[in-house]
Design a protein around this motif. Sequence first.
Motif, mmCIF file in Angstrom:
data_model
loop_
_atom_site.group_PDB
_atom_site.id
_atom_site.type_symbol
_atom_site.label_atom_id
_atom_site.label_comp_id
_atom_site.label_asym_id
_atom_site.label_seq_id
_atom_site.Cartn_x
_atom_site.Cartn_y
_atom_site.Cartn_z
ATOM 1 N N GLN A 128 7.559 3.702 -16.697
ATOM 2 C CA GLN A 128 8.299 2.484 -16.342
ATOM 3 C C GLN A 128 9.325 2.781 -15.249
ATOM 4 O O GLN A 128 9.490 2.006 -14.303
ATOM 5 N N GLY A 129 10.027 3.907 -15.394
ATOM 6 C CA GLY A 129 11.013 4.295 -14.390
ATOM 7 C C GLY A 129 10.379 4.542 -13.042
ATOM 8 O O GLY A 129 10.989 4.251 -11.992
ATOM 9 N N ALA A 130 9.152 5.077 -13.029
ATOM 10 C CA ALA A 130 8.455 5.277 -11.757
ATOM 11 C C ALA A 130 8.182 3.944 -11.072
ATOM 12 O O ALA A 130 8.335 3.807 -9.853
ATOM 13 N N VAL A 131 7.791 2.935 -11.845
ATOM 14 C CA VAL A 131 7.565 1.598 -11.283
ATOM 15 C C VAL A 131 8.863 1.035 -10.717
ATOM 16 O O VAL A 131 8.902 0.509 -9.597
ATOM 17 N N LEU A 132 9.941 1.160 -11.478
ATOM 18 C CA LEU A 132 11.227 0.625 -11.037
ATOM 19 C C LEU A 132 11.710 1.339 -9.781
ATOM 20 O O LEU A 132 12.223 0.700 -8.845
ATOM 21 N N ALA A 133 11.554 2.661 -9.724
ATOM 22 C CA ALA A 133 12.055 3.431 -8.581
ATOM 23 C C ALA A 133 11.193 3.242 -7.333
ATOM 24 O O ALA A 133 11.724 3.212 -6.215
ATOM 25 N N MET A 134 9.877 3.116 -7.492
ATOM 26 C CA MET A 134 8.991 3.058 -6.329
ATOM 27 C C MET A 134 8.673 1.640 -5.867
ATOM 28 O O MET A 134 8.300 1.438 -4.703
ATOM 29 N N LEU A 135 8.821 0.645 -6.746
ATOM 30 C CA LEU A 135 8.530 -0.740 -6.350
ATOM 31 C C LEU A 135 9.769 -1.613 -6.277
ATOM 32 O O LEU A 135 9.712 -2.722 -5.734
ATOM 33 N N ARG A 153 0.827 -1.206 0.000
ATOM 34 C CA ARG A 153 0.000 0.000 0.000
ATOM 35 C C ARG A 153 0.863 1.259 0.000
ATOM 36 O O ARG A 153 0.591 2.218 -0.727
ATOM 37 N N ARG A 154 1.910 1.273 0.816
ATOM 38 C CA ARG A 154 2.767 2.451 0.916
ATOM 39 C C ARG A 154 3.480 2.719 -0.404
ATOM 40 O O ARG A 154 3.515 3.847 -0.896
ATOM 41 N N GLN A 155 4.026 1.672 -1.004
ATOM 42 C CA GLN A 155 4.781 1.867 -2.250
ATOM 43 C C GLN A 155 3.863 2.170 -3.432
ATOM 44 O O GLN A 155 4.209 2.968 -4.305
ATOM 45 N N LEU A 156 2.677 1.554 -3.439
ATOM 46 C CA LEU A 156 1.732 1.858 -4.511
ATOM 47 C C LEU A 156 1.223 3.292 -4.399
ATOM 48 O O LEU A 156 0.975 3.959 -5.419
ATOM 49 N N ALA A 157 1.085 3.797 -3.177
ATOM 50 C CA ALA A 157 0.687 5.197 -3.000
ATOM 51 C C ALA A 157 1.761 6.130 -3.550
ATOM 52 O O ALA A 157 1.467 7.120 -4.232
ATOM 53 N N GLN A 194 3.488 -11.964 -3.222
ATOM 54 C CA GLN A 194 4.429 -12.627 -2.315
ATOM 55 C C GLN A 194 5.765 -11.878 -2.229
ATOM 56 O O GLN A 194 6.576 -12.150 -1.341
ATOM 57 N N LEU A 195 5.997 -10.963 -3.170
ATOM 58 C CA LEU A 195 7.235 -10.200 -3.180
ATOM 59 C C LEU A 195 7.087 -8.942 -2.335
ATOM 60 O O LEU A 195 5.976 -8.473 -2.099
ATOM 61 N N GLN A 196 8.196 -8.395 -1.914
ATOM 62 C CA GLN A 196 8.180 -7.199 -1.078
ATOM 63 C C GLN A 196 8.661 -5.993 -1.883
ATOM 64 O O GLN A 196 9.821 -5.925 -2.268
ATOM 65 N N PRO A 197 7.786 -5.018 -2.176
ATOM 66 C CA PRO A 197 8.217 -3.833 -2.929
ATOM 67 C C PRO A 197 9.007 -2.875 -2.039
ATOM 68 O O PRO A 197 8.712 -2.737 -0.843
ATOM 69 N N VAL A 198 10.005 -2.222 -2.633
ATOM 70 C CA VAL A 198 10.808 -1.232 -1.914
ATOM 71 C C VAL A 198 11.131 -0.075 -2.857
ATOM 72 O O VAL A 198 11.196 -0.255 -4.071
ATOM 73 N N ALA A 199 11.299 1.095 -2.279
ATOM 74 C CA ALA A 199 11.800 2.219 -3.076
ATOM 75 C C ALA A 199 13.265 1.959 -3.402
ATOM 76 O O ALA A 199 14.028 1.468 -2.554
ATOM 77 N N TRP A 200 13.669 2.278 -4.625
ATOM 78 C CA TRP A 200 15.022 1.927 -5.095
ATOM 79 C C TRP A 200 15.557 3.096 -5.908
ATOM 80 O O TRP A 200 15.156 3.299 -7.066
ATOM 81 N N SER A 201 16.447 3.867 -5.326
ATOM 82 C CA SER A 201 16.926 5.083 -5.985
ATOM 83 C C SER A 201 17.632 4.838 -7.317
ATOM 84 O O SER A 201 17.516 5.682 -8.221
#
Length: 510
Positions: A117-124, A19-23, A76-83
């Motif tokens: 696409q970059g937003a998905v990669l950076a935020m998830l 929820r946090r990363q999708l927001a 089942q995966l854990q999303p994370v912000a990734w600079s």
Amino acid sequence: MIGGALPLAGATRGIDGWRRQLAGLAVVSAGIILLFFRDVTSMVTIWWNASTFGHCLFIPLLIGWLVQQRWPTLRQLQPVAWSPGLAWLGLGALAWLVGSAAGVAMVRHGALVMMLQGAVLAMLGPVVARALLFPLFYAFFMVPFGEEIVPPLQLLTARIAMLLLDLAGVPAHMEGIFITTPTGYFEVAEACSGAKFLIAMTAYGVLVCNVCFKSWLRRAIFLCGALLLSVAANGVRAFATIWVAHLTTVDAAVGFDHVVYGWVFFAIVMAIVMVAAWPFFDRKPGDPWFDADTLGARKAKASDSCTVAALALAIIAAAPAWLAATAATADPLPPAPALPAINAWSRTEAPQAYPWKPRFDGADMLTRGRYRDGQGHVVDLAIAVFDRQEEGRELVGFGQGAADPDSQWVWSSPGRSPAQGRGEQITAPGPVVRHVVSFYVVGRNPPTGNPAQVKLATLKSRLLGQDQRAVAILVSAEEAEGRPADAAIDAFLKDLGDVQLLADRVAGIR
């Protein structure tokens, strides 16, 4: 009690993480869409209005379906912000800057997809992005592309039709994209080129490759076979239309073409492709799209979500800000110049065999005149001038140039031209054939007839804030018996002299 609570707590943390990363992803994506809303609306308008790209309307829905298919395993995966993911978003912003500076809508639209696409990669994070690799890639099919293949496909379709007409014993003559038979005069128009179906088949074929195949070899064979069959089938359709006209009437052939082309023929082609490929499908229903355990074992160093989102918004805002700053440096144009006086040529008001006017939307000045020399050569000269180029105000682009798509003039084939020009043959009802040689000058660059060089020169001038004035000079003549158009154009260009000097004068450079 304690043993039963731990899994629940872990699941809760996982849901909260999503929820946090999708927001955060929603905030960054909304920023991209709002900041580049003009490009979003232009892309959707093309989908809605251009039948060639009508299939693009379904691509967002298909992407949603592809994500939904992966969601049970994806959660089942854990999303994370990734600079580091900001690098792809930044590359998309740079691509948008390049596309906007060069006036290439396709690049801007593709850059918009890259930024999302970059937003998905950076935020998830990279793990989730790897699981969504195909849906993210498939988003490129939202970009309206492929119109560049229309002219060569028109010529190829005409040649296939001519080959089959010869085999069928139908006498025919081909000139460019026009075919003449004893029954009538046929044009392989843009709608008949097969580009519409070929572009849609590419999007459909790539989807089938992912959904139905695992082997890369089988994917390649399927896609190549589907595309080749599409091109060949369109040539057969063009031949069949002309053949029906030869056996019956032109009106009957037109009705046959509309029914076959719109409802039957390519539906049969698509069915043939799927039936032929069916025995070779190697992905079974229910097969996993990816291995969650393998991907989940890959750990990426998490970054602060708010920091990554803020950096993402700053990156995307930098591109339009830079372009706005360089646009303010554009030089003004002089008053509208008079047409040049040319030795051995005089202005004439002789009527054209069919009215012709080039199209340059947004031009600050468009001047036209007709000349005649002592040998009877008659030539039309058109000059379009821009103080700077931008969306809808371009030297080269769809609808711009010698053949106005809203007129009866149509492009029929390439034509002869000097090294610094672009030659083409256009045709109007009659038929009336006209040869046109176009020269383009951007800033202080030398004349060219190459659209790619025009775009590169425009890109350089806008990115670096250099001289952005642009000029198009078109020299044209009608083809007539005993009065070849190329001879008239050659004589006029010889007496005109240096095209660069004329362009500089009308733009006020010197």
